[in-house]
Each structure stands twice: as structure tokens, then as C-alpha cells.
Design an enzyme around this catalytic site. Structure first.
Site, mmCIF file in Angstrom:
data_model
loop_
_atom_site.group_PDB
_atom_site.id
_atom_site.type_symbol
_atom_site.label_atom_id
_atom_site.label_comp_id
_atom_site.label_asym_id
_atom_site.label_seq_id
_atom_site.Cartn_x
_atom_site.Cartn_y
_atom_site.Cartn_z
ATOM 1 N N TRP A 104 -41.227 64.145 46.478
ATOM 2 C CA TRP A 104 -40.937 62.707 46.430
ATOM 3 C C TRP A 104 -42.094 61.900 46.980
ATOM 4 O O TRP A 104 -42.423 60.825 46.456
ATOM 5 C CB TRP A 104 -39.622 62.386 47.145
ATOM 6 C CG TRP A 104 -38.457 63.074 46.489
ATOM 7 C CD1 TRP A 104 -37.667 64.051 47.034
ATOM 8 C CD2 TRP A 104 -37.968 62.870 45.157
ATOM 9 N NE1 TRP A 104 -36.716 64.456 46.126
ATOM 10 C CE2 TRP A 104 -36.874 63.757 44.978
ATOM 11 C CE3 TRP A 104 -38.346 62.036 44.103
ATOM 12 C CZ2 TRP A 104 -36.158 63.814 43.768
ATOM 13 C CZ3 TRP A 104 -37.631 62.096 42.906
ATOM 14 C CH2 TRP A 104 -36.555 62.982 42.747
ATOM 15 N N ASP A 173 -39.050 56.284 52.614
ATOM 16 C CA ASP A 173 -38.050 56.702 51.631
ATOM 17 C C ASP A 173 -36.996 57.484 52.402
ATOM 18 O O ASP A 173 -37.234 58.605 52.833
ATOM 19 C CB ASP A 173 -38.730 57.580 50.575
ATOM 20 C CG ASP A 173 -37.745 58.113 49.531
ATOM 21 O OD1 ASP A 173 -36.519 57.893 49.679
ATOM 22 O OD2 ASP A 173 -38.217 58.757 48.569
ATOM 23 N N LYS A 197 -27.230 60.026 47.500
ATOM 24 C CA LYS A 197 -27.277 61.168 48.415
ATOM 25 C C LYS A 197 -26.287 60.942 49.561
ATOM 26 O O LYS A 197 -25.390 61.719 49.772
ATOM 27 C CB LYS A 197 -28.686 61.368 48.972
ATOM 28 C CG LYS A 197 -29.804 61.344 47.939
ATOM 29 C CD LYS A 197 -29.903 62.627 47.143
ATOM 30 C CE LYS A 197 -30.776 62.521 45.918
ATOM 31 N NZ LYS A 197 -32.144 62.122 46.105
HETATM 32 C C1 PLP Z 1 -33.326 61.879 45.133
HETATM 33 C C2 PLP Z 1 -34.511 61.310 45.786
HETATM 34 C C3 PLP Z 1 -35.319 60.349 45.146
HETATM 35 C C4 PLP Z 1 -35.069 59.884 43.728
HETATM 36 O O1 PLP Z 1 -34.049 58.988 43.714
HETATM 37 P P1 PLP Z 1 -33.650 58.223 42.352
HETATM 38 O O2 PLP Z 1 -32.623 57.261 42.852
HETATM 39 O O3 PLP Z 1 -33.123 59.247 41.416
HETATM 40 O O4 PLP Z 1 -34.860 57.561 41.843
HETATM 41 C C5 PLP Z 1 -36.391 59.848 45.830
HETATM 42 N N1 PLP Z 1 -36.664 60.239 47.084
HETATM 43 C C6 PLP Z 1 -35.916 61.150 47.736
HETATM 44 C C7 PLP Z 1 -36.263 61.537 49.121
HETATM 45 C C8 PLP Z 1 -34.816 61.711 47.100
HETATM 46 O O5 PLP Z 1 -34.072 62.631 47.739
#
Ligand code: PLP
Length: 362
Positions: A104, A173, A197
Site C-alpha cells: 500500500w 494511511d 476494514k
Molecule cells: C485495503 C487497503 C487499501 C485500499 O483501500 P481501497 O479502499 O480498496 O482503495 C489501502 N491501504 C491499506 C493500508 C489497506 O489495507
């Protein structure tokens, strides 16, 4: 009704609190006396206003945010933030530092570089297959921000503490660990999380942004890609993902009223992770893939002695009612995602199953 629900260890979309799902079900056809479903009411109505305002208030309260922070609900997922962040904050002459701790982070770096922005990767754990979180990082002078991925969903690592950037604002993030633990928001210019998540269903990305960052947004970028557009309209410049925001509101209510707040949630999450890592560490059969000290409290990644055993473990687990234990397709192995809604009982049951599987196959 819920007798056939499995123990859900999916990485995302992931388990939601049963009480939240039941509340959605109960109110689905007639939302708070409106005679309509939440998916049918106008986003300009009082009904939806109450939902989004309550969700914002709850996030601010739970994360202890002061009034410099704005809470936004955007579409495009966490992945959209990878491009929006450099677009909004790296105007002419500015640069940023990025830390690469896995898939990511690498995507965030790629989206900044695609736009020709000046960014520096100041640390990376690629040398050891992203199994740890870098320490003693030398940040560059005068960066606009430092970007980190707080929890690495795929590799199962997590920043135990955020780095000391010497006063440069952090951007994180937090897709897979937001609302799982307390932290000092003061260090942050912005943080974001795809809801699917740890805070709700797919379809909405929560962005928390500080007012001085909002002021940096330039005029000459597309309206829909400007944080300021959504900040000025309480996330309703256009139609927001109403249902997803509603579900997020209910998850926040559950966190505050059923769990009892973020500190309680954090303690419970630590207890869950310790239980599971305990089983892994005690066995000569399972081995954790993340370095001690860098282990994620949310995504527990582990291997078995060989891939055939891993296949059979995942299969047997499924037969016994444990879903989602397959590692990400890019890394293989096994992964138990144990986000906020996963109850201690589910971890206990998984630990028992893992020990029984080891006795049979070890
Ligand atoms: C799942 C995830 C993403 C991607 O998220 P989307 O909403 O599908 O774009 C980005 N960063 C992390 C840390 C993730 O776990």
C-alpha cells in the site's frame, strides 16, 4: 437468525458487529419513522443530515480531535487518496517524504511519482520482505509532510509508535487500524481510511484533515479531487455514499456505547492479538512472518511448515467455520484479520482449532 454465521477473519471487506447488522436489518425498510429505507431518503434530508453529523461528531469524540480537524466522507477508497494527497499538498516547489513498508505504501509512492511530484523514499523495509517497520529514519529538510502506512494489512506489520519527524506533519494511511487504538492526532496533517476494514462497509473513505492543510489546496485541480470542495459542503458536494456513512455511524455508536470507547477497544484488541501470537510463538509448527516489535495487532500473518499444510489448514478451518484465513494472494501463507468487531470468543475458538490442527499434523 445468526446461527449459521461463521467466524469471519476476512481482511476487507471484513466482519461487522452483529448488533450493527441487526440494527440495519431492523430499520432497513422504515428508517427512523421516515417510511423509507436509508437507501431511499434524500441526502439533503434532515434524516441524512442527522446521520452524517452524528458520525462526524462521534469520530471527533472517539479520536479526541480538536476543532482544527475536519472529518470528510469520500468515495474512491483509500486508493484515491494516494493521488489526491500529492495533488492537494505538493504544489510547485514543495516536496514530501514517504516510508515504504509494503504494497500500500508503494502504491501511494507510485501515484505521487506519476504526477511528477518531488518525493523522497526516506526509508524502506523491502530488504527484508517488508517484515519490519524501519527505525531511526533521517527525514529530509522542509518536507510538506511525511507519508506512512500505519498498519500493513498484507505483511502484518504496524507502527507501534509513529516516527518523530522533527515537527513535519504526518499523513497516514490508517485503512486497517483506524479506531483500533489511541494516538496523538496533533502530529497529523491528514489521515485516512477506507471504511471496509475497521469501520464499516465498502464504499466510503474517511479522511480527517487539519485546517492548515486545507488551506494549501490549490485552485487549479479538478473540483472532485480537492479536499476543500468536500470540506466546504460537509462531504455533500455531490451525493455521498449514504448507506455506507449510515453503517459507519452505527459502528461508531457500537464502539462508544457497547464497547465503551477507544481505550477499552484498544485493550481488547491487544488481548486478542496476544492470545493469537501466543499460540503461534508457543508452537514449533506455526511461525509469525512479522518481526517482533513490528507485529500488527490487526492482521496476524503466519506460515505453516509447508504450502500443502497451509492449504489443508485453510480448508479444514473453513470446514470448521473459520473463514478468511488465506494470506493475501501476493504473499501466500495465512492471515487472521482480527479487527475491532472480531470478538474474543472467535479468537479463542481459532486458537483451539490451531492447536488441535497442530497436534494432528505437527
Ligand atoms: C485495503 C487497503 C487499501 C485500499 O483501500 P481501497 O479502499 O480498496 O482503495 C489501502 N491501504 C491499506 C493500508 C489497506 O489495507
Amino acid at each position: 437468525m445468526a446461527d449459521n454465521r461463521i467466524y469471519n477473519f476476512n481482511a476487507g471487506p471484513a466482519a461487522l458487529p452483529l448488533s450493527v447488522l441487526e440494527e440495519i436489518q431492523d430499520s432497513f425498510l422504515d428508517f427512523r419513522g421516515s417510511g423509507m429505507s436509508i437507501t431511499e431518503v434524500s441526502h439533503r434530508s434532515k434524516w441524512f443530515d442527522d446521520v452524517i453529523n452524528d458520525a462526524v461528531e462521534r469520530i471527533k469524540r472517539v479520536l479526541n480531535l480538536d476543532d482544527r480537524f475536519q472529518v470528510l466522507f469520500l468515495q474512491g477508497g483509500a486508493s484515491m487518496q494516494f493521488c489526491m494527497i500529492p495533488m492537494n499538498f505538493l504544489t510547485e516547489g514543495k516536496h514530501a517524504d514517504y516510508v515504504n513498508t509494503g504494497t500500500w505504501s508503494a502504491k501511494a509512492i507510485k501515484e505521487a511519482r506519476i504526477q511528477g511530484k518531488t518525493i523522497q523514499v526516506v526509508a524502506s523495509s523491502e530488504d527484508k520482505n517488508f517484515s519490519y517497520i524501519p527505525e531511526n529514519i533521517a527525514f529530509s529538510e522542509g518536507a510538506a509532510y511525511v507519508h506512512v502506512t500505519s498498519n500493513n494489512t498484507i505483511k502484518g506489520t504496524q507502527w507501534a509508535e509513529f516516527p518523530d519527524t522533527g515537527g513535519v506533519p504526518l499523513i497516514a494511511d490508517m485503512s486497517s487500524d483506524i479506531l483500533s487504538r489511541t494516538f496523538d492526532a496533533d502530529k497529523f496533517g491528514l489521515f485516512y481510511a477506507g471504511a471496509q476494514k475497521n469501520m464499516g462497509p465498502a464504499g466510503v473513505c474517511t479522511v480527517i484533515v487539519r485546517d492548515d492543510f486545507l488551506k494549501m489546496v490549490p485552485e487549479n485541480i479538478p473540483t472532485m479531487l480537492k479536499y476543500s470542495t468536500f470540506a466546504a459542503k460537509n462531504s455533500m458536494f455531490n451525493t455521498p455514499p449514504c448507506f455506507a456513512v449510515y453503517a459507519v455511524q452505527l459502528v461508531l455508536k457500537w464502539l462508544e456505547e457497547s464497547v465503551g470507547g477507544l481505550e477499552k477497544m484498544e485493550a481488547l484488541n491487544r488481548e486478542k492479538a496476544e492470545m493469537l501470537y501466543g499460540v503461534i510463538d508457543e508452537s514449533g509448527f506455526y511461525s509469525g512472518t512479522a518481526a517482533q516489535g513490528s507485529r500488527s495487532v490487526m492482521n496476524v500473518t503466519f506460515r505453516l511448515p509447508d504450502e500443502d499444510l497451509e492449504k489443508s489448514f485453510i480448508q479444514k478451518a473453513l470446514e470448521n467455520g473459520f473463514g478468511g484465513l488465506k494470506g493475501h494472494r501476493s504473499v501466500g501463507g495465512c492471515r487472521a484479520s482480527i479487527y475491532n468487531p472480531t470478538p474474543l470468543k472467535a479468537i479463542g475458538a481459532l486458537c483451539d482449532f490451531m492447536q488441535a490442527f497442530e497436534r494432528k499434523n505437527g
